[in-house]
Motif scaffolding. Structure first.
Motif, PDB file in Angstrom:
ATOM      1  N   ALA A  70      47.726  31.319  39.786  1.00 54.49           N
ATOM      2  CA  ALA A  70      46.021  31.106  39.677  1.00 54.49           C
ATOM      3  C   ALA A  70      45.582  32.267  38.952  1.00 54.49           C
ATOM      4  CB  ALA A  70      45.715  30.932  41.003  1.00 54.49           C
ATOM      5  N   GLY A  71      45.368  33.571  39.807  1.00 52.77           N
ATOM      6  CA  GLY A  71      45.057  34.800  39.405  1.00 52.77           C
ATOM      7  C   GLY A  71      45.915  35.715  38.969  1.00 52.77           C
ATOM      8  N   GLY A  72      47.147  35.560  39.233  1.00 48.57           N
ATOM      9  CA  GLY A  72      48.522  36.238  38.858  1.00 48.57           C
ATOM     10  C   GLY A  72      48.420  37.554  39.515  1.00 48.57           C
ATOM     11  N   HIS A  73      47.897  37.486  40.846  1.00 43.61           N
ATOM     12  CA  HIS A  73      47.923  38.997  41.520  1.00 43.61           C
ATOM     13  C   HIS A  73      48.878  39.087  42.503  1.00 43.61           C
ATOM     14  CE1 HIS A  73      44.233  39.762  39.258  1.00 43.61           C
ATOM     15  NE2 HIS A  73      43.890  40.973  39.749  1.00 43.61           N
ATOM     16  N   SER A  74      49.902  38.367  42.562  1.00 44.03           N
ATOM     17  CA  SER A  74      51.044  38.478  43.556  1.00 44.03           C
ATOM     18  C   SER A  74      51.716  40.111  43.272  1.00 44.03           C
ATOM     19  CB  SER A  74      52.025  37.405  43.445  1.00 44.03           C
ATOM     20  OG  SER A  74      53.212  37.721  44.097  1.00 44.03           O
ATOM     21  N   VAL A  94      53.528  28.286  40.533  1.00 40.88           N
ATOM     22  CA  VAL A  94      52.175  27.937  40.060  1.00 40.88           C
ATOM     23  C   VAL A  94      51.655  29.196  40.002  1.00 40.88           C
ATOM     24  CG1 VAL A  94      49.905  26.687  40.587  1.00 40.88           C
ATOM     25  CG2 VAL A  94      52.317  26.070  41.552  1.00 40.88           C
ATOM     26  N   ALA A 130      42.479  35.433  42.291  1.00 40.94           N
ATOM     27  CA  ALA A 130      41.700  34.051  42.374  1.00 40.94           C
ATOM     28  C   ALA A 130      41.801  33.251  43.626  1.00 40.94           C
ATOM     29  CB  ALA A 130      42.880  33.054  41.419  1.00 40.94           C
ATOM     30  N   GLY A 135      38.097  42.351  47.495  1.00 41.29           N
ATOM     31  CA  GLY A 135      37.667  43.622  46.556  1.00 41.29           C
ATOM     32  C   GLY A 135      37.841  43.539  45.183  1.00 41.29           C
ATOM     33  N   TYR A 160      50.571  41.898  56.016  1.00 41.62           N
ATOM     34  CA  TYR A 160      49.745  41.046  55.379  1.00 41.62           C
ATOM     35  C   TYR A 160      50.270  40.256  54.305  1.00 41.62           C
ATOM     36  CZ  TYR A 160      45.284  39.313  53.284  1.00 41.62           C
ATOM     37  OH  TYR A 160      44.132  38.274  52.834  1.00 41.62           O
ATOM     38  N   LEU A 175      47.876  23.640  45.189  1.00 42.21           N
ATOM     39  CA  LEU A 175      46.478  23.432  45.555  1.00 42.21           C
ATOM     40  C   LEU A 175      45.576  23.061  44.391  1.00 42.21           C
ATOM     41  CD1 LEU A 175      44.465  24.126  47.984  1.00 42.21           C
ATOM     42  CD2 LEU A 175      44.299  26.352  47.216  1.00 42.21           C
ATOM     43  N   SER A 232      54.399  34.750  41.217  1.00 40.85           N
ATOM     44  CA  SER A 232      53.680  33.702  40.437  1.00 40.85           C
ATOM     45  C   SER A 232      54.298  33.538  38.865  1.00 40.85           C
ATOM     46  CB  SER A 232      52.233  33.913  40.460  1.00 40.85           C
ATOM     47  OG  SER A 232      51.869  34.874  40.044  1.00 40.85           O
ATOM     48  N   ASN A 263      49.294  38.633  52.146  1.00 42.12           N
ATOM     49  CA  ASN A 263      48.694  38.697  50.513  1.00 42.12           C
ATOM     50  C   ASN A 263      49.015  39.953  50.012  1.00 42.12           C
ATOM     51  OD1 ASN A 263      47.464  36.315  49.881  1.00 42.12           O
ATOM     52  ND2 ASN A 263      45.661  36.918  50.656  1.00 42.12           N
ATOM     53  N   TYR A 291      40.760  38.359  53.101  1.00 43.18           N
ATOM     54  CA  TYR A 291      40.056  39.285  53.577  1.00 43.18           C
ATOM     55  C   TYR A 291      38.967  39.937  52.823  1.00 43.18           C
ATOM     56  CZ  TYR A 291      38.440  43.783  55.924  1.00 43.18           C
ATOM     57  OH  TYR A 291      37.715  44.803  56.697  1.00 43.18           O
ATOM     58  N   GLY A 335      52.077  28.986  47.125  1.00 45.36           N
ATOM     59  CA  GLY A 335      53.661  28.815  46.635  1.00 45.36           C
ATOM     60  C   GLY A 335      54.361  27.853  47.353  1.00 45.36           C
TER      61      GLY A 335
HETATM   62  C1  LIG Z   1      44.422  44.904  43.039  1.00 47.74           C
HETATM   63  C2  LIG Z   1      44.213  43.718  44.130  1.00 47.74           C
HETATM   64  C3  LIG Z   1      43.221  43.908  45.162  1.00 47.74           C
HETATM   65  C4  LIG Z   1      43.462  42.996  46.278  1.00 47.74           C
HETATM   66  N1  LIG Z   1      42.427  43.078  47.058  1.00 47.74           N
HETATM   67  C5  LIG Z   1      42.440  42.218  47.914  1.00 47.74           C
HETATM   68  C6  LIG Z   1      41.514  41.758  49.027  1.00 47.74           C
HETATM   69  O1  LIG Z   1      40.361  42.699  49.044  1.00 47.74           O
HETATM   70  N2  LIG Z   1      41.468  41.153  49.989  1.00 47.74           N
HETATM   71  C7  LIG Z   1      42.678  40.252  50.204  1.00 47.74           C
HETATM   72  O2  LIG Z   1      42.627  39.482  51.196  1.00 47.74           O
HETATM   73  N3  LIG Z   1      43.355  40.272  49.265  1.00 47.74           N
HETATM   74  C8  LIG Z   1      43.500  41.234  48.261  1.00 47.74           C
HETATM   75  N4  LIG Z   1      44.442  41.245  47.222  1.00 47.74           N
HETATM   76  C9  LIG Z   1      45.805  40.346  47.546  1.00 47.74           C
HETATM   77  C10 LIG Z   1      45.478  38.858  47.097  1.00 47.74           C
HETATM   78  O3  LIG Z   1      44.484  38.208  47.760  1.00 47.74           O
HETATM   79  C11 LIG Z   1      46.799  38.325  46.737  1.00 47.74           C
HETATM   80  O4  LIG Z   1      47.570  39.012  45.856  1.00 47.74           O
HETATM   81  C12 LIG Z   1      46.445  36.754  46.350  1.00 47.74           C
HETATM   82  O5  LIG Z   1      47.845  35.889  46.591  1.00 47.74           O
HETATM   83  C13 LIG Z   1      46.387  36.756  44.972  1.00 47.74           C
HETATM   84  O6  LIG Z   1      46.355  35.325  44.517  1.00 47.74           O
HETATM   85  P1  LIG Z   1      46.213  35.125  42.931  1.00 47.74           P
HETATM   86  O7  LIG Z   1      45.948  33.515  42.953  1.00 47.74           O
HETATM   87  O8  LIG Z   1      45.244  35.802  42.087  1.00 47.74           O
HETATM   88  O9  LIG Z   1      47.690  35.430  42.431  1.00 47.74           O
HETATM   89  P2  LIG Z   1      48.691  34.533  41.948  1.00 47.74           P
HETATM   90  O10 LIG Z   1      49.869  35.453  41.667  1.00 47.74           O
HETATM   91  O11 LIG Z   1      48.602  33.544  40.954  1.00 47.74           O
HETATM   92  O12 LIG Z   1      49.447  33.678  43.468  1.00 47.74           O
HETATM   93  C14 LIG Z   1      49.625  34.334  44.384  1.00 47.74           C
HETATM   94  C15 LIG Z   1      50.662  33.106  45.033  1.00 47.74           C
HETATM   95  O13 LIG Z   1      50.092  31.920  45.464  1.00 47.74           O
HETATM   96  C16 LIG Z   1      50.758  30.983  44.680  1.00 47.74           C
HETATM   97  N5  LIG Z   1      49.852  30.139  43.981  1.00 47.74           N
HETATM   98  C17 LIG Z   1      48.766  30.277  43.176  1.00 47.74           C
HETATM   99  N6  LIG Z   1      48.196  29.540  42.717  1.00 47.74           N
HETATM  100  C18 LIG Z   1      48.647  28.263  43.506  1.00 47.74           C
HETATM  101  C19 LIG Z   1      48.226  26.989  43.780  1.00 47.74           C
HETATM  102  N7  LIG Z   1      47.213  26.439  42.932  1.00 47.74           N
HETATM  103  N8  LIG Z   1      48.952  26.409  44.517  1.00 47.74           N
HETATM  104  C20 LIG Z   1      49.844  26.855  45.217  1.00 47.74           C
HETATM  105  N9  LIG Z   1      50.339  27.894  45.172  1.00 47.74           N
HETATM  106  C21 LIG Z   1      49.635  28.703  44.199  1.00 47.74           C
HETATM  107  C22 LIG Z   1      51.610  31.758  43.593  1.00 47.74           C
HETATM  108  O14 LIG Z   1      52.684  31.000  43.336  1.00 47.74           O
HETATM  109  C23 LIG Z   1      51.797  32.983  44.324  1.00 47.74           C
HETATM  110  O15 LIG Z   1      52.960  32.729  45.324  1.00 47.74           O
HETATM  111  C24 LIG Z   1      44.466  42.023  46.261  1.00 47.74           C
HETATM  112  C25 LIG Z   1      45.441  42.287  45.298  1.00 47.74           C
HETATM  113  C26 LIG Z   1      45.220  43.027  44.355  1.00 47.74           C
HETATM  114  C27 LIG Z   1      46.648  43.116  43.148  1.00 47.74           C
END
Ligand SMILES: Cc1cc2nc3c(=O)[nH]c(=O)nc-3n(C[C@H](O)[C@H](O)[C@H](O)COP(=O)(O)OP(=O)(O)OC[C@H]3O[C@@H](n4cnc5c(N)ncnc54)[C@H](O)[C@@H]3O)c2cc1C
Length: 475
Positions: free
Chosen positions: A67-71, A65, A131, A126, A416, A193, A76, A418, A141, A188
């Protein structure tokens, strides 16, 4: 594989190799691990997710899955099916009960904007385009976490679609084990979720203050280290100044190339309280105030961290994270700053410290799956690099490796979840510590076939009700 059958059942968009949108649909924030799925589905509503799961199970298709693609570790995207939930981004605020229902694909900026419009807040990170799904499940955090807790500490319930398509609600009253696991167990792992119900907090304007110290000359680095040390001694004992949010950046100024220590501070409450708290810092030699504002959370967050916006899109990065729970001494602070100045490979690579304490550390380490409640701070680095020149990648990789060597003796052995790194040895212990066996049992219960899996997924195989799994790799 009858992809046409899948497409006919979807309301959302399906993208396959050969389509003009395909390259874009494979990309994550960190493009370090290019991966090419057989199909990407942009879910338009929950039944699309059900159809994807059903299709993937009947074709034995690896599925993740997004969501925001920030892994940061690229978890993801996979070679099978990617279920993209970024279109599920509705926020429904109930002002009477101070709650908000937030769909999983909602980005932090969308969440904060919707809450701020009603005078509410929940801690957000930040980066505005992260997402809530990944962010919350890893802990979450942000600047206001010392006051309101981690993002996951503000969750009242969540809805999850399991691999077999059933939808369960997780809360203190229903499926309490899953509720425990979702708050820190990482994305994941258990199911898709769908949405999160938060307790939200009334919040007006915040104060923001940015202080900077040059790191160019040895004497300036000594001044900056003294400031770091004072921040640690005055603010980081967990009971001290919970109104104060702090993120410390060691970075290179994109404008002029100067290396700096930057303290980004926020304050919930009267300005006089902030002035009293930071007076000893302002009195230190070498301290420069470069920003002071009083505004809504989103604006304060964006302007304090504005220098990170200079990071060009499409950049790639290695990363590392180390939790620190024992105070550092002054020579260690000096050594950290000297290390950065001597080794940083380019102007984008940063070291940052997310300061804990306050509300975060009032929650017991086993009350949720988020274990790191004793930490003073998380020190992490993003070794960003661009494609040119070619050797940038190995320079960034070596820099993170050197930083790991430097930070390991300082850290407590945890990281961490994340900020995942594929190269982290013993990642289960690092992310979850002694909470891991319980996570394995919950994984086995809610995802018995290990349908949701990726490089560092929780491994439920072998988990039993009573004993620690042999797969558990804690010390
Ligand atoms: C530039 C940058 C700044 C950041 N700043 C912070 C910060 O200030 N504080 C902090 O705590 N973290 C921070 N992060 C880390 C961020 O919280 C994690 O990368 C987070 O997991 C990203 O979530 P995402 O949904 O955007 O990413 P995704 O890559 O979409 O998902 C992350 C993980 O969650 C899974 N997932 C996504 N959606 C679902 C769903 N609906 N159900 C089940 N699993 C799912 C994916 O498969 C993957 O394993 C930062 C990351 C970056 C790259």
């Amino acid at each position: 594989m009858d992809l046409q059958y899948l497409e006919e059942n979807l309301s959302g968009r399906m993208v396959c190799p050969g389509s003009p949108q395909y390259q874009e649909s494979c990309r994550l924030f960190n493009d370090l691990y290019p991966t090419y799925p057989k199909v990407v589905v942009y879910a338009a509503h929950e039944p699309d997710i059900w159809h994807c799961l059903h299709f993937a199970r009947s074709h034995d298709l690896t599925t993740v899955v997004r969501a925001g693609g920030h892994s940061m570790a690229g978890y993801s995207v996979c070679e099978g099916l990617v279920i993209d939930v970024s279109g599920l981004n509705r926020v429904t605020v109930d002002t009477e009960s101070s709650t908000a229902v937030v769909q999983a694909g909602t980005k932090i900026y969308e969440l904060e904007a919707a809450l701020e419009a009603e005078g509410f807040h929940v801690p957000g990170g930040g980066c505005p385009t992260v997402a809530v799904a990944g962010y919350m499940m890893g802990g979450g955090y942000g600047f206001t976490s010392r006051y309101f807790g981690l993002n996951c500490d503000n969750v009242l319930s969540a809805r999850v679609m399991l691999a077999d398509g059933t939808i369960v609600r997780a809360s203190a009253e229903e499926n309490g084990d899953l509720f425990w696991a979702l708050r820190g167990g990482g994305g994941g792992n258990f199911g898709v979720l769908l949405d999160i119900t938060y307790r939200v907090h009334g919040l007006g304007k915040l104060h923001g203050l940015r202080l900077e110290w040059s790191l160019q000359r040895t004497m300036q680095r000594r001044e900056a280290a003294a400031a770091l040390f004072l921040i640690q001694e005055r603010f980081l004992p967990s009971h001290a100044y919970p109104q104060l949010g702090m993120q410390l950046l060691i970075q290179t100024d994109p404008d002029g190339g100067g290396k700096k220590l930057i303290a980004c501070l926020t304050w919930v409450g009267q300005r006089s309280g902030l002035d009293e708290a930071v007076a000893p810092l302002l009195a230190l030699p070498g301290t420069n105030v470069t920003l002071s504002l009083h505004a809504g959370y989103s604006e304060v967050n964006a302007r304090l961290l504005s220098k990170m916006e200079a990071i060009p899109p499409g950049i790639r990065a290695y990363c590392c994270s180390h939790y620190v729970d024992q105070a550092l001494d002054l020579p260690q602070m000096e050594a950290l700053l000297d290390f950065y100045v001597a080794s940083v490979p380019n102007a984008f690579a940063i070291v940052a410290m997310e300061c804990y304490g306050g509300k975060i550390n009032t929650v017991p380490s086993d009350a949720t799956a988020f274990y790191h409640r004793e930490a003073l701070f998380d020190i992490f680095a993003f070794g960003f690099f661009t494609d040119e020149p070619e050797e940038q990648q190995s320079l960034a990789h070596n820099w993170i490796a050197q930083l790991n060597d430097f930070l390991q003796p300082i850290g407590n052995g945890h990281a961490y979840q994340n900020y995942p790194s594929r190269e982290l040895p013993n990642h289960a212990w690092a992310y979850w510590g002694p909470n891991y066996p319980q996570l394995q049992r919950i994984k086995r219960k809610y995802d018995p076939d290990q349908f949701f899996r990726y490089g560092q997924a929780i491994d439920g195989r072998g988990a039993t009700e009573r004993t620690t799994s042999p797969l558990y790799t804690g010390p």
